[in-house]
Design an enzyme around this catalytic site. Structure first.
Site, short mmCIF file in Angstrom:
data_model
loop_
_atom_site.label_atom_id
_atom_site.label_comp_id
_atom_site.label_asym_id
_atom_site.label_seq_id
_atom_site.Cartn_x
_atom_site.Cartn_y
_atom_site.Cartn_z
N LYS A 52 0.85 -1.21 0.00
CA LYS A 52 0.00 0.00 0.00
C LYS A 52 0.88 1.26 0.00
CE LYS A 52 -3.85 -2.35 2.25
NZ LYS A 52 -4.66 -2.61 3.47
N GLN A 96 -4.37 -1.52 9.78
CA GLN A 96 -4.36 -2.84 9.15
C GLN A 96 -4.91 -3.90 10.10
OE1 GLN A 96 -3.68 -3.25 5.96
NE2 GLN A 96 -3.93 -5.46 5.96
N ASP A 119 -10.87 2.95 4.39
CA ASP A 119 -11.17 1.51 4.37
C ASP A 119 -12.68 1.26 4.36
OD1 ASP A 119 -9.10 -0.37 4.19
OD2 ASP A 119 -8.46 -0.01 6.26
#
Ligand code: GUN
Length: 291
Positions: A52, A96, A119
């Site tokens: 990412k 994450q 997200d």
């Protein structure tokens, strides 16, 4: 059978993000900025987050990676999220997952400012998604929708079966596929580990999204001729022939399923690349709507 090529579609999405990011920067002098929090030493999470961050550089974004060791406290993570919420230069925040067991995932996600929730995991983002309102859509399901759109896969009136009910993929995927949109106009069955007659349900599906994390789970006898098969699985399986010591395996028995399909995604080279492209798209959107 046609391969749904994640490389081609992700590159197309990224080219557009690059062009839009330049325009954004020319307009207000600001560079889109993604901040990622990584806790512990989960090998897969490490790989995803590294990718990412690298992809941010590829499209001209700024990025910040904040690492904590496995024993970090919930208070430390809380403070880091609050600081990123307050940082005017940061547009997108991702934590994450999975988190270490002693940290409450829902509490941490709840802290993220919804305007930076790239997200799409915050309850406000999820609520808007369910109501069909504009919001950040979780990156993997969004990436799959972008893929269906790129290949102009017909979804109207089709029966889609989603296997897996995670908040990250299965649940949002089932919502997106059942919304009244051009590439999400299916009748959806959401299946999981307690589903009875899963084989039979899959065998009746026009579109199957396999997102349960069991390598090779979806076998040829579970797939109708001409079906569209989307493989979200990306499990590390020991492989001494690889330099890394592992190979990435999808949830689909690709070799035997592929010949039966109209379209299928490979692993690697399919959905994984789309997840990152979609995250970049969300980050740009967060930067563009910044007040
Ligand atoms: N873990 C697995 N997929 C994801 C994702 O898309 N976002 C975050 N934050 N964690 C993940």
């Amino acid at each position: 059978m046609q391969i749904l090529d994640g490389k081609i579609v992700a590159n197309a999405v990224k080219e557009k993000v690059i062009a839009d990011a330049i325009e954004h920067k020319n307009g207000n002098g600001h560079t889109p900025h993604l901040a990622a929090i990584l806790i512990g030493n989960n090998g897969a999470s490490e790989t995803y987050v590294t990718s990412k961050i690298k992809n941010c550089a590829d499209v001209g974004f700024k990025s910040t990676l904040i690492r904590f060791d496995e024993n970090a406290t919930e208070q430390e993570i809380t403070e880091a999220v609050i600081k990123l919420n307050e940082d005017e230069d940061v547009n997108g925040i991702l934590v994450q997952l999975p988190l270490p067991k002693h940290i409450n995932e829902a509490s941490i996600i709840n802290l993220i400012n919804p305007s930076k929730d790239v997200d799409g995991f915050h309850p406000i983002s999820v609520g808007k998604l369910v109501q069909g309102l504009e919001t950040f859509v979780p990156a993997t399901p969004l990436g799959i929708m972008l893929m269906l759109e790129h290949y102009q896969i017909e979804t109207s009136g089709k029966h889609a079966v989603v296997i897996g009910r995670s908040n990250i993929v299965g649940r949002p995927m089932s919502i997106l596929l059942s919304q009244n949109t051009q590439y999400g106009n299916c009748t959806v069955t959401l299946c999981h580990s307690r589903t009875k007659d899963l084989e039979k349900i899959c065998a009746g599906a026009d579109i199957i999204v396999a997102a349960l994390g069991i390598p090779g789970f979806l076998t040829a006898d579970m797939v109708k001729p001409g079906a569209v098969v989307i493989d979200v699985g990306i499990t590390r399986v020991a492989d001494s022939s690889k330099k890394s010591g592992f190979a990435l395996k999808g949830d689909v028995d690709f070799e035997n399923v592929a010949p039966k399909c109209s379209f299928i995604t490979p692993v690697p080279g399919g959905v994984g690349l789309m997840t990152i492209a979609a995250l970049l798209k969300n980050t740009l959107a967060a930067a563009s709507t910044k007040k």
